[in-house]
Design a protein around this motif. Structure first.
Motif, PDB file in Angstrom:
ATOM      1  N   ALA A 126       0.828  -1.211   0.000  1.00  0.00           N
ATOM      2  CA  ALA A 126       0.000   0.000   0.000  1.00  0.00           C
ATOM      3  C   ALA A 126       0.863   1.262   0.000  1.00  0.00           C
ATOM      4  CB  ALA A 126      -0.930  -0.016   1.201  1.00  0.00           C
ATOM      5  N   ALA A 127       1.949   1.240   0.769  1.00  0.00           N
ATOM      6  CA  ALA A 127       2.824   2.409   0.845  1.00  0.00           C
ATOM      7  C   ALA A 127       3.514   2.689  -0.491  1.00  0.00           C
ATOM      8  CB  ALA A 127       3.858   2.208   1.939  1.00  0.00           C
ATOM      9  N   SER A 128       3.812   1.631  -1.237  1.00  0.00           N
ATOM     10  CA  SER A 128       4.507   1.804  -2.521  1.00  0.00           C
ATOM     11  C   SER A 128       3.557   2.138  -3.665  1.00  0.00           C
ATOM     12  CB  SER A 128       5.305   0.536  -2.862  1.00  0.00           C
ATOM     13  OG  SER A 128       4.429  -0.578  -3.031  1.00  0.00           O
ATOM     14  N   ASN A 129       2.239   2.032  -3.416  1.00  0.00           N
ATOM     15  CA  ASN A 129       1.219   2.349  -4.425  1.00  0.00           C
ATOM     16  C   ASN A 129       0.143   3.233  -3.797  1.00  0.00           C
ATOM     17  OD1 ASN A 129       1.836   0.321  -6.873  1.00  0.00           O
ATOM     18  ND2 ASN A 129       2.180  -0.761  -4.936  1.00  0.00           N
ATOM     19  N   PRO A 130       0.483   4.455  -3.376  1.00  0.00           N
ATOM     20  CA  PRO A 130      -0.451   5.276  -2.589  1.00  0.00           C
ATOM     21  C   PRO A 130      -1.728   5.660  -3.324  1.00  0.00           C
ATOM     22  CG  PRO A 130       1.465   6.554  -3.273  1.00  0.00           C
ATOM     23  CD  PRO A 130       1.777   5.131  -3.586  1.00  0.00           C
ATOM     24  N   ALA A 131      -1.721   5.622  -4.650  1.00  0.00           N
ATOM     25  CA  ALA A 131      -2.916   6.019  -5.398  1.00  0.00           C
ATOM     26  C   ALA A 131      -3.874   4.856  -5.634  1.00  0.00           C
ATOM     27  CB  ALA A 131      -2.507   6.628  -6.741  1.00  0.00           C
ATOM     28  N   ARG A 132      -3.472   3.642  -5.250  1.00  0.00           N
ATOM     29  CA  ARG A 132      -4.303   2.461  -5.530  1.00  0.00           C
ATOM     30  C   ARG A 132      -4.817   1.846  -4.229  1.00  0.00           C
ATOM     31  NH1 ARG A 132      -5.685  -0.782  -9.568  1.00  0.00           N
ATOM     32  NH2 ARG A 132      -5.955  -3.027  -9.250  1.00  0.00           N
ATOM     33  N   PRO A 133      -6.116   1.576  -4.117  1.00  0.00           N
ATOM     34  CA  PRO A 133      -6.633   0.897  -2.925  1.00  0.00           C
ATOM     35  C   PRO A 133      -6.087  -0.528  -2.812  1.00  0.00           C
ATOM     36  CG  PRO A 133      -8.410   1.935  -4.177  1.00  0.00           C
ATOM     37  CD  PRO A 133      -7.189   1.962  -5.050  1.00  0.00           C
ATOM     38  N   VAL A 134      -5.649  -0.876  -1.625  1.00  0.00           N
ATOM     39  CA  VAL A 134      -5.168  -2.227  -1.329  1.00  0.00           C
ATOM     40  C   VAL A 134      -6.057  -2.802  -0.229  1.00  0.00           C
ATOM     41  CG1 VAL A 134      -3.253  -3.633  -0.476  1.00  0.00           C
ATOM     42  CG2 VAL A 134      -2.795  -1.680  -1.986  1.00  0.00           C
ATOM     43  N   VAL A 135      -6.596  -3.988  -0.462  1.00  0.00           N
ATOM     44  CA  VAL A 135      -7.487  -4.634   0.504  1.00  0.00           C
ATOM     45  C   VAL A 135      -6.821  -5.908   1.008  1.00  0.00           C
ATOM     46  CG1 VAL A 135      -9.743  -5.697   0.892  1.00  0.00           C
ATOM     47  CG2 VAL A 135      -9.537  -3.708  -0.625  1.00  0.00           C
ATOM     48  N   PHE A 136      -6.675  -6.002   2.308  1.00  0.00           N
ATOM     49  CA  PHE A 136      -6.086  -7.175   2.953  1.00  0.00           C
ATOM     50  C   PHE A 136      -7.228  -8.066   3.441  1.00  0.00           C
ATOM     51  CE2 PHE A 136      -3.359  -8.544   6.890  1.00  0.00           C
ATOM     52  CZ  PHE A 136      -3.323  -9.848   6.405  1.00  0.00           C
ATOM     53  N   PHE A 137      -7.423  -9.194   2.764  1.00  0.00           N
ATOM     54  CA  PHE A 137      -8.417 -10.176   3.196  1.00  0.00           C
ATOM     55  C   PHE A 137      -7.777 -11.005   4.297  1.00  0.00           C
ATOM     56  CE2 PHE A 137     -10.774 -14.313   1.985  1.00  0.00           C
ATOM     57  CZ  PHE A 137     -11.763 -14.064   2.923  1.00  0.00           C
ATOM     58  N   ALA A 138      -8.091 -10.664   5.547  1.00  0.00           N
ATOM     59  CA  ALA A 138      -7.397 -11.217   6.712  1.00  0.00           C
ATOM     60  C   ALA A 138      -8.247 -12.274   7.391  1.00  0.00           C
ATOM     61  CB  ALA A 138      -7.047 -10.104   7.694  1.00  0.00           C
ATOM     62  N   ALA A 139      -8.026 -13.515   7.010  1.00  0.00           N
ATOM     63  CA  ALA A 139      -8.685 -14.655   7.654  1.00  0.00           C
ATOM     64  C   ALA A 139      -7.676 -15.355   8.549  1.00  0.00           C
ATOM     65  CB  ALA A 139      -9.228 -15.615   6.603  1.00  0.00           C
ATOM     66  N   GLY A 140      -8.135 -15.849   9.692  1.00  0.00           N
ATOM     67  CA  GLY A 140      -7.211 -16.566  10.563  1.00  0.00           C
ATOM     68  C   GLY A 140      -7.723 -16.646  11.983  1.00  0.00           C
ATOM     69  N   PHE A 141      -6.948 -17.332  12.831  1.00  0.00           N
ATOM     70  CA  PHE A 141      -7.246 -17.417  14.249  1.00  0.00           C
ATOM     71  C   PHE A 141      -6.411 -16.380  15.008  1.00  0.00           C
ATOM     72  CE2 PHE A 141      -8.570 -22.064  13.532  1.00  0.00           C
ATOM     73  CZ  PHE A 141      -9.909 -21.731  13.493  1.00  0.00           C
TER      74      PHE A 141
END
Length: 366
Positions: A126-141
């Motif tokens: 995300a920091a290296s592509n500030p103009a593009r939305p980045v979505v973290f699909f965070a699944a886990g325990f």
């Protein structure tokens, strides 16, 4: 470094000397435990009356199908980069014939989907592509959710969002035992979760259900020590919580990690794939961190799906996750469902019991 099996041999001898006259069913809650038990071949060297059963310790297996469908839809229709832990890319949803069934298939159709192994990779992207939305699909325990909380608490770029599908382990075990049809005599609790949340979290099992429980690590030595402990408890009729992973697990756990979870997230009721809603078993962003919730930032279109939220037709993954069936008792195991062509989520992850059994050499349904 190779494991020294001298101590493990001693535990096996002690287990063999126990007067186990009747079958004893022991659930290993953790998918990592199932992997170690299978890779080490421990089922084949235990007394015949000791039955090991895999439990609900695979976050990929229980991730809600609707969350996967939302992640796929967002990646296909939104101008975003979606990142997820690698195993999530191959988990199938119940899509209509001819429709995209997984994140991997969406990626093949041109969606910008990338596997990561740690939350900081999402931050860096995300920091290296500030103009593009980045979505973290965070699944886990808890083990992987605590680093997500730490990531947010430390500060993230404004273009990073989190699509959270995180779960607490113990409530599913509590629900299973409370149902009355678990048919379990003892449990081995997950060492990595206990390292974060504390061994004491599993004290409800002997206190409420009068069943033996021991926290274990992933070596043959720790697993066999835990198994010996719960078998002795069962024979003595005096269940308690034993910690057989004391080198890494404290009774209170990692207080800093727990504080970060409590600061960034709140506990909610949550759906488990094929199982249903488990009370107080999920996480949601709270307070100032709600603005990073992908569901608040994006509109999600519905994918064409059949049997939404359920396991695919013929798939017994839910029964396997709950310890009601062994993997090779599934109707699709080794026929329609293989690691190369997974029908259900348990055949995808290296913490999924079906995948583990297949890799361990069990290639046909019982």
């Amino acid at each position: 470094m190779k494991e020294d099996f001298t101590a493990a041999k001693g535990w096996l001898e002690r287990i063999g000397e126990l007067p186990i006259a009747h079958p004893v069913a022991v659930m290993n809650v953790c998918g990592g435990h199932e992997r170690s038990l299978t890779q080490l071949g421990l089922r084949g060297v235990l007394p015949p009356n000791v039955k090991l059963i895999s439990g609900p310790g695979c976050p990929v297996c229980v991730c809600p199908e609707e969350d996967l469908a939302d992640a796929i839809a967002l990646a296909l229709t939104g101008d975003v980069t979606l990142v997820a832990f690698g195993d999530m890319l191959r988990v199938p949803i119940n899509a209509a014939k001819g429709e995209v069934r997984s994140l991997a298939e969406a990626r093949a159709k041109g969606a910008d989907i990338r596997p990561i192994s740690a939350p900081q990779e999402a931050v860096a992207l995300a920091a290296s592509n500030p103009a593009r939305p980045v979505v973290f699909f965070a699944a886990g325990f808890e083990t992987t959710t605590a680093p997500v909380a730490a990531m947010l608490a430390q500060g993230v770029p404004e273009n990073l969002s989190v699509l959270l599908a995180a779960r607490l382990t113990w409530p599913a075990v509590d629900m299973l035992l409370a149902s009355g049809d678990a048919a379990l005599d003892a449990l081995i609790a997950p060492g990595h979760v206990a390292a974060v949340m504390g061994a004491s979290e599993w004290g409800f099992i002997p206190e409420r259900y009068h069943l033996p429980v021991a926290v274990a690590g992933f070596s043959a030595n720790s697993l066999l020590a835990a198994l010996y402990s719960v078998l002795r408890q069962k024979l003595a009729g005096k269940p308690f919580l034993d910690n057989c992973y004391a080198e890494l697990v404290a009774p209170e756990g990692n207080l800093r990690a727990q504080a970060l979870l409590a600061e960034v997230m709140e506990v909610t009721d949550a759906n488990w794939r094929g199982i249903g809603v488990v009370p107080r078993s999920g996480f949601a962003l709270r307070g100032e961190w709600k603005r990073f919730d992908a569901r608040a930032r994006f509109e999600f279109s519905a994918l064409p799906r059949r049997r939404a939220g359920e396991m695919p037709p013929g798939c017994d993954c839910a029964a396997v996750v709950l310890g009601k069936k062994q993997p090779d008792q599934c109707r699709l195991y080794g026929t329609a469902c293989t690691p190369q062509n997974p029908v259900g989520p348990c055949m995808v992850s290296d913490e999924g019991a079906c995948h583990i059994w297949w890799q361990g050499g069990t290639r046909a349904a019982a």
